[in-house]
Design a protein around this motif. Structure first.
Motif, PDB file in Angstrom:
ATOM      1  N   ASP A  15       4.530   3.461  14.291  1.00 46.07           N
ATOM      2  CA  ASP A  15       4.393   2.223  13.534  1.00 46.07           C
ATOM      3  C   ASP A  15       2.964   1.948  13.088  1.00 46.07           C
ATOM      4  O   ASP A  15       2.743   1.250  12.103  1.00 46.07           O
ATOM      5  N   ALA A  16       1.985   2.446  13.812  1.00 43.37           N
ATOM      6  CA  ALA A  16       0.586   2.120  13.540  1.00 43.37           C
ATOM      7  C   ALA A  16       0.055   2.937  12.360  1.00 43.37           C
ATOM      8  O   ALA A  16       0.298   4.135  12.269  1.00 43.37           O
ATOM      9  N   PRO A  17      -0.714   2.287  11.481  1.00 50.29           N
ATOM     10  CA  PRO A  17      -1.379   3.042  10.424  1.00 50.29           C
ATOM     11  C   PRO A  17      -2.496   3.890  11.016  1.00 50.29           C
ATOM     12  O   PRO A  17      -3.074   3.540  12.043  1.00 50.29           O
ATOM     13  N   ARG A  18      -2.789   5.024  10.368  1.00 52.01           N
ATOM     14  CA  ARG A  18      -3.798   5.939  10.859  1.00 52.01           C
ATOM     15  C   ARG A  18      -4.873   6.180   9.819  1.00 52.01           C
ATOM     16  O   ARG A  18      -4.599   6.180   8.626  1.00 52.01           O
ATOM     17  N   LEU A  19      -6.084   6.420  10.311  1.00 52.64           N
ATOM     18  CA  LEU A  19      -7.221   6.795   9.485  1.00 52.64           C
ATOM     19  C   LEU A  19      -7.746   8.132   9.981  1.00 52.64           C
ATOM     20  O   LEU A  19      -8.042   8.275  11.173  1.00 52.64           O
ATOM     21  N   VAL A  57       1.089  15.674   6.104  1.00 47.69           N
ATOM     22  CA  VAL A  57       0.856  14.343   5.517  1.00 47.69           C
ATOM     23  C   VAL A  57       2.082  13.898   4.728  1.00 47.69           C
ATOM     24  O   VAL A  57       2.519  12.747   4.828  1.00 47.69           O
ATOM     25  N   ALA A  58       2.665  14.785   3.958  1.00 44.80           N
ATOM     26  CA  ALA A  58       3.840  14.447   3.156  1.00 44.80           C
ATOM     27  C   ALA A  58       5.030  14.040   4.011  1.00 44.80           C
ATOM     28  O   ALA A  58       5.878  13.265   3.565  1.00 44.80           O
ATOM     29  N   ALA A  59       5.092  14.518   5.247  1.00 37.51           N
ATOM     30  CA  ALA A  59       6.228  14.237   6.131  1.00 37.51           C
ATOM     31  C   ALA A  59       6.028  13.018   7.028  1.00 37.51           C
ATOM     32  O   ALA A  59       6.922  12.672   7.804  1.00 37.51           O
ATOM     33  N   GLN A  60       4.890  12.346   6.941  1.00 37.57           N
ATOM     34  CA  GLN A  60       4.602  11.229   7.836  1.00 37.57           C
ATOM     35  C   GLN A  60       5.455  10.008   7.513  1.00 37.57           C
ATOM     36  O   GLN A  60       5.697   9.693   6.341  1.00 37.57           O
ATOM     37  N   ALA A  61       5.868   9.292   8.554  1.00 36.10           N
ATOM     38  CA  ALA A  61       6.621   8.052   8.379  1.00 36.10           C
ATOM     39  C   ALA A  61       5.671   6.851   8.282  1.00 36.10           C
ATOM     40  O   ALA A  61       5.879   5.957   7.465  1.00 36.10           O
ATOM     41  N   ALA A  62       4.638   6.844   9.111  1.00 36.50           N
ATOM     42  CA  ALA A  62       3.666   5.743   9.109  1.00 36.50           C
ATOM     43  C   ALA A  62       2.552   6.055   8.117  1.00 36.50           C
ATOM     44  O   ALA A  62       2.246   7.219   7.854  1.00 36.50           O
ATOM     45  N   PRO A  63       1.915   5.023   7.577  1.00 38.41           N
ATOM     46  CA  PRO A  63       0.843   5.244   6.611  1.00 38.41           C
ATOM     47  C   PRO A  63      -0.325   6.031   7.207  1.00 38.41           C
ATOM     48  O   PRO A  63      -0.636   5.904   8.389  1.00 38.41           O
ATOM     49  N   VAL A  64      -0.944   6.818   6.338  1.00 42.15           N
ATOM     50  CA  VAL A  64      -2.130   7.578   6.735  1.00 42.15           C
ATOM     51  C   VAL A  64      -3.145   7.522   5.595  1.00 42.15           C
ATOM     52  O   VAL A  64      -2.799   7.692   4.433  1.00 42.15           O
ATOM     53  N   VAL A  65      -4.389   7.226   5.968  1.00 43.59           N
ATOM     54  CA  VAL A  65      -5.507   7.179   5.035  1.00 43.59           C
ATOM     55  C   VAL A  65      -6.471   8.292   5.432  1.00 43.59           C
ATOM     56  O   VAL A  65      -6.867   8.380   6.592  1.00 43.59           O
ATOM     57  N   LEU A  66      -6.831   9.132   4.468  1.00 44.04           N
ATOM     58  CA  LEU A  66      -7.708  10.266   4.727  1.00 44.04           C
ATOM     59  C   LEU A  66      -9.022  10.069   3.972  1.00 44.04           C
ATOM     60  O   LEU A  66      -9.006   9.724   2.795  1.00 44.04           O
ATOM     61  N   VAL A  67     -10.127  10.316   4.661  1.00 45.21           N
ATOM     62  CA  VAL A  67     -11.453  10.230   4.047  1.00 45.21           C
ATOM     63  C   VAL A  67     -11.980  11.645   3.872  1.00 45.21           C
ATOM     64  O   VAL A  67     -11.816  12.494   4.758  1.00 45.21           O
ATOM     65  N   THR A  68     -12.614  11.886   2.732  1.00 46.47           N
ATOM     66  CA  THR A  68     -13.209  13.193   2.459  1.00 46.47           C
ATOM     67  C   THR A  68     -14.451  13.001   1.606  1.00 46.47           C
ATOM     68  O   THR A  68     -14.608  11.976   0.950  1.00 46.47           O
ATOM     69  N   MET A  70       0.821  -1.189   0.000  1.00 47.52           N
ATOM     70  CA  MET A  70       0.000   0.000   0.000  1.00 47.52           C
ATOM     71  C   MET A  70       0.860   1.245   0.000  1.00 47.52           C
ATOM     72  O   MET A  70       1.991   1.230   0.445  1.00 47.52           O
ATOM     73  N   ALA A  71       0.317   2.298  -0.473  1.00 42.68           N
ATOM     74  CA  ALA A  71       1.003   3.579  -0.498  1.00 42.68           C
ATOM     75  C   ALA A  71       1.182   4.125   0.914  1.00 42.68           C
ATOM     76  O   ALA A  71       0.488   3.727   1.837  1.00 42.68           O
ATOM     77  N   THR A  96     -16.050   2.684   5.339  1.00 45.66           N
ATOM     78  CA  THR A  96     -15.887   1.232   5.479  1.00 45.66           C
ATOM     79  C   THR A  96     -14.689   0.756   4.667  1.00 45.66           C
ATOM     80  O   THR A  96     -13.877  -0.053   5.135  1.00 45.66           O
ATOM     81  N   PHE A  97     -14.566   1.250   3.442  1.00 44.58           N
ATOM     82  CA  PHE A  97     -13.417   0.911   2.596  1.00 44.58           C
ATOM     83  C   PHE A  97     -12.120   1.374   3.252  1.00 44.58           C
ATOM     84  O   PHE A  97     -11.131   0.632   3.305  1.00 44.58           O
ATOM     85  N   ALA A  98     -12.115   2.598   3.786  1.00 45.06           N
ATOM     86  CA  ALA A  98     -10.917   3.147   4.427  1.00 45.06           C
ATOM     87  C   ALA A  98     -10.516   2.333   5.652  1.00 45.06           C
ATOM     88  O   ALA A  98      -9.335   2.049   5.855  1.00 45.06           O
ATOM     89  N   GLU A  99     -11.494   1.946   6.465  1.00 51.85           N
ATOM     90  CA  GLU A  99     -11.197   1.138   7.654  1.00 51.85           C
ATOM     91  C   GLU A  99     -10.538  -0.171   7.260  1.00 51.85           C
ATOM     92  O   GLU A  99      -9.565  -0.605   7.889  1.00 51.85           O
ATOM     93  N   ALA A 100     -11.041  -0.815   6.222  1.00 51.09           N
ATOM     94  CA  ALA A 100     -10.459  -2.082   5.761  1.00 51.09           C
ATOM     95  C   ALA A 100      -9.033  -1.876   5.258  1.00 51.09           C
ATOM     96  O   ALA A 100      -8.148  -2.711   5.523  1.00 51.09           O
ATOM     97  N   GLN A 101      -8.791  -0.776   4.537  1.00 55.41           N
ATOM     98  CA  GLN A 101      -7.440  -0.493   4.035  1.00 55.41           C
ATOM     99  C   GLN A 101      -6.456  -0.307   5.182  1.00 55.41           C
ATOM    100  O   GLN A 101      -5.334  -0.814   5.143  1.00 55.41           O
ATOM    101  N   VAL A 102      -6.874   0.416   6.200  1.00 54.66           N
ATOM    102  CA  VAL A 102      -5.986   0.679   7.336  1.00 54.66           C
ATOM    103  C   VAL A 102      -5.695  -0.613   8.104  1.00 54.66           C
ATOM    104  O   VAL A 102      -4.547  -0.906   8.427  1.00 54.66           O
TER     105      VAL A 102
END
Length: 170
Positions: free
Chosen positions: A77-81, A110-121, A1-2, A17-23
């Motif tokens: 280390d934890a992915p974020r939503l 967001v560009a500077a984050q080390a751990a993955p982040v998923v944003l919903v809009t 994943m990106a 729901t899609f975002a939660e599954a991705q995270v």
């Protein structure tokens, strides 16, 4: 994943729901950064619906205004939503804060984050032009915010009637 993903769509399109599954696919525990506040019974019900889907693998941070700080503090280390940017935007606009500078700071964060982040809009620009000035200002601001976040995120997804469509590949 990106490293970063923006998920957009209309109301009740299935984007959260899609975002939660991705995270959760990225690892557990996960961090849910909530931007909504329950100012009335209807919003309290919406928040409760989202909370009822999440199990013990989620840790929740509330960030109705200072989203950048929540992202910096949770970067590990934890992915974020983050759910959701358009509620965050409305919070800023109703508080008469400079949403444009806060949106730019968010893009940089967001560009500077080390751990993955998923944003919903929410995609709010597909309908008719609203009749009142505040609604038009919000629609325009949401469009600009979404464009900026789409530019900085590695992936962009559009969810339509429960079906995700990848718009921008990693």
């Amino acid at each position: 994943m990106a490293k970063s993903m923006l998920i957009t769509g209309g109301a009740r399109s299935g984007k959260s729901t899609f975002a939660e599954a991705q995270v959760l696919a990225l690892g557990q525990p996960a961090v849910y950064i909530a931007t909504a506040e329950a100012h009335d019974a209807e919003m309290a019900q919406r928040i409760a619906l989202h909370q009822s889907r999440r199990g013990p693998e989620w840790r929740t941070l509330n960030a109705p205004y200072d989203l950048c700080a929540a992202l910096r503090e949770s970067d590990g280390d934890a992915p974020r939503l983050v759910d959701c940017l358009t509620i965050w935007l409305s919070n800023l606009m109703l508080a008469e804060r400079d949403w444009a500078s806060e949106a730019e700071a968010l893009a940089e964060t967001v560009a500077a984050q080390a751990a993955p982040v998923v944003l919903v809009t929410n995609e709010v620009g597909a309908g008719i032009v609203p009749e009142n000035a505040l609604a038009r200002a919000y629609r325009d601001a949401a469009g600009l915010l979404n464009q900026r976040m789409a530019a900085v995120c590695d992936e962009l997804w559009l969810v339509v009637s429960g079906y995700p469509l990848k718009v921008k590949p990693q």
